[in-house]
Design an enzyme around this catalytic site. Structure first.
Site, PDB file in Angstrom:
ATOM      1  N   GLU A   1      32.406  51.065  14.060  1.00 49.36           N
ATOM      2  CA  GLU A   1      32.683  49.640  13.905  1.00 49.36           C
ATOM      3  C   GLU A   1      31.420  48.927  13.429  1.00 49.36           C
ATOM      4  O   GLU A   1      30.367  49.035  14.049  1.00 49.36           O
ATOM      5  CB  GLU A   1      33.146  49.060  15.245  1.00 49.36           C
ATOM      6  CG  GLU A   1      33.512  47.606  15.176  1.00 49.36           C
ATOM      7  CD  GLU A   1      34.015  47.074  16.497  1.00 49.36           C
ATOM      8  OE1 GLU A   1      35.110  46.485  16.495  1.00 49.36           O
ATOM      9  OE2 GLU A   1      33.318  47.241  17.520  1.00 49.36           O
TER      10      GLU A   1
ATOM     11  N   GLU B   1      38.873  47.206  26.610  1.00 43.37           N
ATOM     12  CA  GLU B   1      37.568  47.296  25.953  1.00 43.37           C
ATOM     13  C   GLU B   1      36.545  46.437  26.672  1.00 43.37           C
ATOM     14  O   GLU B   1      36.771  45.262  26.925  1.00 43.37           O
ATOM     15  CB  GLU B   1      37.646  46.844  24.490  1.00 43.37           C
ATOM     16  CG  GLU B   1      36.299  46.965  23.782  1.00 43.37           C
ATOM     17  CD  GLU B   1      36.330  46.575  22.316  1.00 43.37           C
ATOM     18  OE1 GLU B   1      35.306  46.755  21.653  1.00 43.37           O
ATOM     19  OE2 GLU B   1      37.383  46.089  21.848  1.00 43.37           O
TER      20      GLU B   1
END
Length: 171
Positions: A124, A30
């Site tokens: 998110e 990520e």
């Protein structure tokens, strides 16, 4: 290795990739902004690290919140990563309701459609109204943009369904 994390980070993540392979798992790298890490901040850096690791179970995980800080736009990184994209986090520039900030999700989802991305897309968002004080401090969540998780989730689902359908990816 061109990332700021250096050889130590490469050795650790390479070992992790090997362990993940033995368990039939994929490892996603990520990208995170420079305020949270110095290892990989951009799609290009993630690809470089994945190349250095040299394992086909290592993919890139793009996150629109972090891309907003580190990338010059939302299209180039998606096209650069291409079929090595393994996971997507979608979130507003301020981590509030989708569509309430300034991010260009239309071009982002068009780029995802262009590379035929069919993997997971996860919304998110954080609010200290529901997140533990420790995590709120770690993530620097100083204000609440929402306090009703189910309402936020319903909005995110509707927003994502609409934008995916508009870009021909309503599977």
């Amino acid at each position: 290795m061109t990332t700021a994390g250096g050889a130590g980070a490469l050795a650790f993540v390479t070992e992790l990739a090997h362990e993940a392979r033995t368990k039939g798992m994929t490892l996603g790298l990520e990208i995170c902004n420079r305020y949270e890490t110095n290892v990989i901040n951009t799609a290009s850096e993630a690809l470089s690290l994945a190349d250095d690791i040299g394992e086909d179970n290592v993919l890139v995980h793009l996150d629109s919140y972090h891309m907003n800080i580190e990338e010059d736009n939302f299209v180039r990184p998606v096209l650069l990563v291409g079929d090595r994209l393994g996971y997507v986090h979608i979130g507003e520039n301020h981590r509030g309701y989708l569509g309430s900030g300034h991010l260009d999700f239309t071009s982002f989802f068009q780029a995802l459609a262009e590379i035929n991305y069919t993997g997971a897309i996860t919304f998110e968002s954080f609010s200290s109204a529901i997140v533990s004080p420790t995590l709120s401090n770690d993530l620097a969540i100083w204000r609440n943009l929402w306090n009703d998780g189910p309402a936020l989730a319903a909005h995110a689902h509707s927003y994502l369904s609409t934008i995916l359908k508009a870009n021909g990816n309503d599977k």
